[in-house]
Design a protein around this motif. Sequence first.
Motif, PDB file in Angstrom:
ATOM      1  N   PRO A 247       0.813  -1.205   0.000  1.00  0.00           N
ATOM      2  CA  PRO A 247       0.000   0.000   0.000  1.00  0.00           C
ATOM      3  C   PRO A 247       0.853   1.263   0.000  1.00  0.00           C
ATOM      4  O   PRO A 247       1.937   1.283   0.588  1.00  0.00           O
ATOM      5  CB  PRO A 247      -0.786  -0.117   1.304  1.00  0.00           C
ATOM      6  CG  PRO A 247       0.101  -0.926   2.192  1.00  0.00           C
ATOM      7  CD  PRO A 247       0.777  -1.911   1.286  1.00  0.00           C
ATOM      8  N   LEU A 252      -1.743   4.160   4.358  1.00  0.00           N
ATOM      9  CA  LEU A 252      -1.546   3.722   5.734  1.00  0.00           C
ATOM     10  C   LEU A 252      -1.637   4.893   6.704  1.00  0.00           C
ATOM     11  O   LEU A 252      -2.224   4.772   7.786  1.00  0.00           O
ATOM     12  CB  LEU A 252      -0.179   3.043   5.870  1.00  0.00           C
ATOM     13  CG  LEU A 252       0.041   1.764   5.061  1.00  0.00           C
ATOM     14  CD1 LEU A 252       1.453   1.242   5.269  1.00  0.00           C
ATOM     15  CD2 LEU A 252      -0.976   0.695   5.423  1.00  0.00           C
ATOM     16  N   TYR A 255      -5.340   6.095   7.131  1.00  0.00           N
ATOM     17  CA  TYR A 255      -6.104   5.160   7.953  1.00  0.00           C
ATOM     18  C   TYR A 255      -5.676   5.277   9.418  1.00  0.00           C
ATOM     19  O   TYR A 255      -6.513   5.257  10.332  1.00  0.00           O
ATOM     20  CB  TYR A 255      -5.889   3.736   7.453  1.00  0.00           C
ATOM     21  CG  TYR A 255      -6.611   2.683   8.251  1.00  0.00           C
ATOM     22  CD1 TYR A 255      -7.953   2.400   8.025  1.00  0.00           C
ATOM     23  CD2 TYR A 255      -5.944   1.949   9.243  1.00  0.00           C
ATOM     24  CE1 TYR A 255      -8.619   1.423   8.769  1.00  0.00           C
ATOM     25  CE2 TYR A 255      -6.593   0.976   9.983  1.00  0.00           C
ATOM     26  CZ  TYR A 255      -7.935   0.719   9.731  1.00  0.00           C
ATOM     27  OH  TYR A 255      -8.580  -0.243  10.478  1.00  0.00           O
ATOM     28  N   TYR A 276      -2.387  -5.506   5.725  1.00  0.00           N
ATOM     29  CA  TYR A 276      -2.806  -5.118   4.375  1.00  0.00           C
ATOM     30  C   TYR A 276      -2.253  -6.134   3.372  1.00  0.00           C
ATOM     31  O   TYR A 276      -1.069  -6.400   3.340  1.00  0.00           O
ATOM     32  CB  TYR A 276      -2.257  -3.735   4.021  1.00  0.00           C
ATOM     33  CG  TYR A 276      -2.822  -3.135   2.763  1.00  0.00           C
ATOM     34  CD1 TYR A 276      -3.745  -2.099   2.826  1.00  0.00           C
ATOM     35  CD2 TYR A 276      -2.424  -3.580   1.509  1.00  0.00           C
ATOM     36  CE1 TYR A 276      -4.261  -1.525   1.669  1.00  0.00           C
ATOM     37  CE2 TYR A 276      -2.938  -3.026   0.354  1.00  0.00           C
ATOM     38  CZ  TYR A 276      -3.848  -2.001   0.431  1.00  0.00           C
ATOM     39  OH  TYR A 276      -4.356  -1.443  -0.719  1.00  0.00           O
ATOM     40  N   ASP A 277      -3.133  -6.737   2.573  1.00  0.00           N
ATOM     41  CA  ASP A 277      -2.707  -7.490   1.397  1.00  0.00           C
ATOM     42  C   ASP A 277      -3.939  -7.862   0.587  1.00  0.00           C
ATOM     43  O   ASP A 277      -5.023  -7.307   0.795  1.00  0.00           O
ATOM     44  CB  ASP A 277      -1.853  -8.715   1.772  1.00  0.00           C
ATOM     45  CG  ASP A 277      -2.645  -9.863   2.398  1.00  0.00           C
ATOM     46  OD1 ASP A 277      -2.026 -10.876   2.684  1.00  0.00           O
ATOM     47  OD2 ASP A 277      -3.868  -9.738   2.596  1.00  0.00           O
ATOM     48  N   THR A 280      -7.435  -8.331   1.982  1.00  0.00           N
ATOM     49  CA  THR A 280      -8.234  -7.194   2.429  1.00  0.00           C
ATOM     50  C   THR A 280      -8.569  -6.268   1.266  1.00  0.00           C
ATOM     51  O   THR A 280      -8.873  -5.101   1.465  1.00  0.00           O
ATOM     52  CB  THR A 280      -7.485  -6.404   3.528  1.00  0.00           C
ATOM     53  OG1 THR A 280      -6.246  -5.936   2.994  1.00  0.00           O
ATOM     54  CG2 THR A 280      -7.214  -7.270   4.730  1.00  0.00           C
ATOM     55  N   GLY A 284      -8.859  -1.913   2.143  1.00  0.00           N
ATOM     56  CA  GLY A 284      -7.660  -1.172   2.497  1.00  0.00           C
ATOM     57  C   GLY A 284      -7.051  -1.699   3.774  1.00  0.00           C
ATOM     58  O   GLY A 284      -7.219  -2.870   4.129  1.00  0.00           O
ATOM     59  N   PRO A 285      -6.324  -0.865   4.528  1.00  0.00           N
ATOM     60  CA  PRO A 285      -5.678  -1.319   5.760  1.00  0.00           C
ATOM     61  C   PRO A 285      -6.716  -1.734   6.802  1.00  0.00           C
ATOM     62  O   PRO A 285      -7.846  -1.236   6.804  1.00  0.00           O
ATOM     63  CB  PRO A 285      -4.899  -0.084   6.234  1.00  0.00           C
ATOM     64  CG  PRO A 285      -4.823   0.819   5.042  1.00  0.00           C
ATOM     65  CD  PRO A 285      -6.053   0.553   4.232  1.00  0.00           C
TER      66      PRO A 285
END
Length: 332
Positions: A247, A252, A255, A276-277, A280, A284-285
Amino acid sequence: MTTAPCSSAAAAVGTAAVVAPYEEGGGTYPQAFARHGWRTVAVLPEHRLRPPAYRNATPPAGYGDTVVHRGLRQTVKSLRALGVSAVVAGGAGGIELAERIAWQLGLPGAHPASSPLRYDRGAQAARLARLGIPAPRGIRTARPADAVAWARSYPATGYLLAPAAAGTPVDAVECADEARINTAWPALWHAAARYSGSPHLVLSELPGRRRYTVDTVTRPGPDGRPEHVVTGLRADAPAGPCAPGGPPVRVLTRYTVRVLDALGVVCGPATVRLAYDDDTAGRGPLLVCALAAPVMTRADEAPRPAAGRHHRSVGVPDLWSPPAVPFFRGRP
């Protein structure tokens, strides 16, 4: 109430109280504060007020004074007499008491009635859900039957079982199914109670495997509203260095700011763990846990994998870079 005198008080530009500095990282506070001319006072809850794992812990060396906390009124009176103008939690176990002390001393800080938001995974997830901020679904409970029943109601590709209290030196465990939840529960339940004083665990859907730690410091902005400053962002094991496809930093950061506002962080340090990956995607985060302190234990870096762990050293980040205010609740 007991104190140990220190002859260097006159030379210090301020005095900071470090609450419950018997956890990992607590011994680095005196040096961090001393670099900026501050002396430190260790506030140690008496034995009956500590989690079992810390009943016999002694304060790390380097503190100018020690105050034994037996009751809030006496502790506040002693800290006033010592000229304390700043309060910081020495670790996860000191957050709630630090906020109560700061409130009684009239120092900037969050309302102590909402303290669990700043260290309890279950309270954090529930708060984010109420505000519509993406967070893993889960349940906070001290009963394994409740956790298994929740997992049956919310099928997922995997689950994360962790102490409700963030910042405790207890590894979270990945659970593929109900059988693994039941197997992992007893040891984790006892460890959580030993290190945090609470047997509550949080079972949540497994968040993304890319994990990030965001270090922040919050201070009042020009309009009086909290202003969050990101002071560090790093990828944690087992994700390794920021991999291609990770991201953007601004995602990040944005958020994290939303999370800090939601959790009522109004001043001082905080450490936020994010996931995060591809799992998701679209959300997002996601928050793994947050702690209103500048240190978090290695156990919170990532769930325990099937074999091996990568540990990094833990310390207190130096968040004092001018013109930033010091990283504690207090008056510079």
